[in-house]
Enzyme design. Structure first.
Site, PDB file in Angstrom:
ATOM      1  N   ASP A  65      48.963 -12.053 -32.776  1.00 12.50           N
ATOM      2  CA  ASP A  65      48.999 -12.173 -34.233  1.00 12.50           C
ATOM      3  C   ASP A  65      49.178 -10.831 -34.929  1.00 12.50           C
ATOM      4  O   ASP A  65      49.283 -10.773 -36.154  1.00 12.50           O
ATOM      5  CB  ASP A  65      47.736 -12.877 -34.748  1.00 12.50           C
ATOM      6  CG  ASP A  65      46.448 -12.174 -34.356  1.00 12.50           C
ATOM      7  OD1 ASP A  65      46.330 -11.766 -33.188  1.00 12.50           O
ATOM      8  OD2 ASP A  65      45.550 -12.045 -35.208  1.00 12.50           O
ATOM      9  N   HIS A  66      49.250  -9.746 -34.153  1.00 12.94           N
ATOM     10  CA  HIS A  66      49.464  -8.418 -34.726  1.00 12.94           C
ATOM     11  C   HIS A  66      50.786  -7.785 -34.293  1.00 12.94           C
ATOM     12  O   HIS A  66      51.157  -6.741 -34.835  1.00 12.94           O
ATOM     13  CB  HIS A  66      48.311  -7.490 -34.356  1.00 12.94           C
ATOM     14  CG  HIS A  66      47.015  -7.864 -34.991  1.00 12.94           C
ATOM     15  ND1 HIS A  66      46.465  -7.202 -36.068  1.00 12.94           N
ATOM     16  CD2 HIS A  66      46.162  -8.889 -34.713  1.00 12.94           C
ATOM     17  CE1 HIS A  66      45.329  -7.773 -36.415  1.00 12.94           C
ATOM     18  NE2 HIS A  66      45.120  -8.804 -35.607  1.00 12.94           N
ATOM     19  N   HIS A 139      37.039  -3.956 -30.446  1.00 17.97           N
ATOM     20  CA  HIS A 139      37.567  -5.307 -30.356  1.00 17.97           C
ATOM     21  C   HIS A 139      37.545  -5.703 -28.882  1.00 17.97           C
ATOM     22  O   HIS A 139      36.922  -5.036 -28.053  1.00 17.97           O
ATOM     23  CB  HIS A 139      38.963  -5.358 -30.978  1.00 17.97           C
ATOM     24  CG  HIS A 139      39.441  -6.743 -31.267  1.00 17.97           C
ATOM     25  ND1 HIS A 139      38.621  -7.721 -31.803  1.00 17.97           N
ATOM     26  CD2 HIS A 139      40.654  -7.334 -31.076  1.00 17.97           C
ATOM     27  CE1 HIS A 139      39.310  -8.843 -31.925  1.00 17.97           C
ATOM     28  NE2 HIS A 139      40.545  -8.627 -31.499  1.00 17.97           N
ATOM     29  N   ASP A 210      41.432  -5.426 -36.245  1.00 20.36           N
ATOM     30  CA  ASP A 210      40.305  -6.270 -35.835  1.00 20.36           C
ATOM     31  C   ASP A 210      39.201  -5.397 -35.244  1.00 20.36           C
ATOM     32  O   ASP A 210      39.450  -4.602 -34.333  1.00 20.36           O
ATOM     33  CB  ASP A 210      40.753  -7.287 -34.785  1.00 20.36           C
ATOM     34  CG  ASP A 210      41.786  -8.266 -35.321  1.00 20.36           C
ATOM     35  OD1 ASP A 210      42.172  -8.147 -36.500  1.00 20.36           O
ATOM     36  OD2 ASP A 210      42.227  -9.136 -34.545  1.00 20.36           O
TER      37      ASP A 210
END
Length: 306
Positions: A65-66, A139, A210
């Protein structure tokens, strides 16, 4: 000197109708940077009018998602005949993954693309009057955060005082403001500190990606004008935040308060909240004394000098 942040994606790992995966566009006058590039980033850039003149891409970590928006974006740059080199920064140990991702469909861009592995505590970009630095985040994988930090600006020049001291209008004003003493016709020497005020702080924008709310993030964010912080969960999901190595909105707010942050922008909002995100802002605002914003796709924040 313009400094602005445009949110291209503010969702957690799962996108929603309203929120794209993570991406932040930062523009400082004529320079433009992209922090993370979730799926669909290039379309968001068109939708929100940031332009495609990106100088460098900074990845906080290699979760889909990054980063999944990067291959399509690189291909579009190639189709548009980009000839400027592109620098991509990624946490140490993940460079090969990014190189493989960019060329996954078998095409190599015609422009030079350099992937740089970085670790926390480095100045990864050093330009006149500002730099971009890395800091440690926590993370579930190799990760870093990034801070754009401007140099201090010159103090204000007191023209009235200079004229009182007999300094003629003209080049001697500029010399004094640049820190050089000047000699007047009568032999008097005027020192810069007589007519120039104390240095004025530049601006700082911090992007965590994150992370858990750790001390290293607070240190990097100390006195920041804008902190963009992970706020995946509301406070009543604190245990889930710990399990997944994310932050709650309240934790982000508390860190922002302790770091003396001017403005806090919450991002990476879990899809579990849908359109009911008011609790996240309330959790953060209850902790942070400064301005608290719940970021949404398309939001642009101008960062003024204090």
């Amino acid at each position: 000197m313009t400094l602005s942040a445009t949110f291209l994606g503010t969702s957690g790992a799962v996108p929603t109708v309203e929120r794209n995966p993570s991406a932040l566009h930062l523009r400082r006058e004529g320079d433009a940077f992209l922090f993370d590039a979730g799926e669909g980033t290039q379309r968001q850039m068109m939708r929100y009018g940031t332009g495609f003149d990106v100088d460098a891409v900074f990845l906080t970590h290699v979760h889909g998602d990054h980063v999944l928006g990067l291959p399509g974006l690189v291909q579009t740059w190639d189709f548009n005949d980009r000839d400027r080199p592109l620098d991509v920064y990624t946490p140490r140990g993940t460079g090969d993954q990014i190189r493989d991702l960019v060329t996954a469909v078998g095409a190599t861009p015609s422009f030079r693309l350099d992937v740089h592995e970085v670790a926390a505590g480095e100045t990864v970009l050093d330009r006149e009057a500002y730099g971009i630095e890395t800091f440690r985040t926590e993370h579930r994988t190799r990760s870093v955060g990034y801070a754009l930090v401007e140099d201090d600006r010159k103090g204000r020049f007191d023209r009235e005082r200079a004229e009182e001291l007999g300094v003629p209008v003209g080049p001697k004003f500029s010399k004094l403001h640049a820190g050089t003493p000047v000699e007047l016709d009568d032999g008097t020497v005027v020192e810069p500190e007589q007519v120039v005020g104390d240095p004025r702080p530049g601006r700082t924008v911090v992007y965590t990606g994150d992370t858990r709310p750790i001390d290293a993030v607070a240190t990097a964010a100390a006195g920041a004008d804008l902190l963009v912080h992970d706020a995946t969960f509301a406070d009543d999901d604190a245990e889930r935040a710990r399990q997944t190595a994310h932050s709650t909105a309240g934790e982000a707010g508390r860190l922002a308060r302790e770091a003396g942050v001017e403005r806090l922008a919450l991002t990476h909002i879990s899809s579990r909240y849908g359109g009911n995100v008011g609790a996240l802002k309330a959790d953060a605002a209850a902790e942070h004394d400064g301005e608290t914003l719940l970021a949404h796709d398309g939001l642009t924040i101008d960062v003024p000098y204090r």
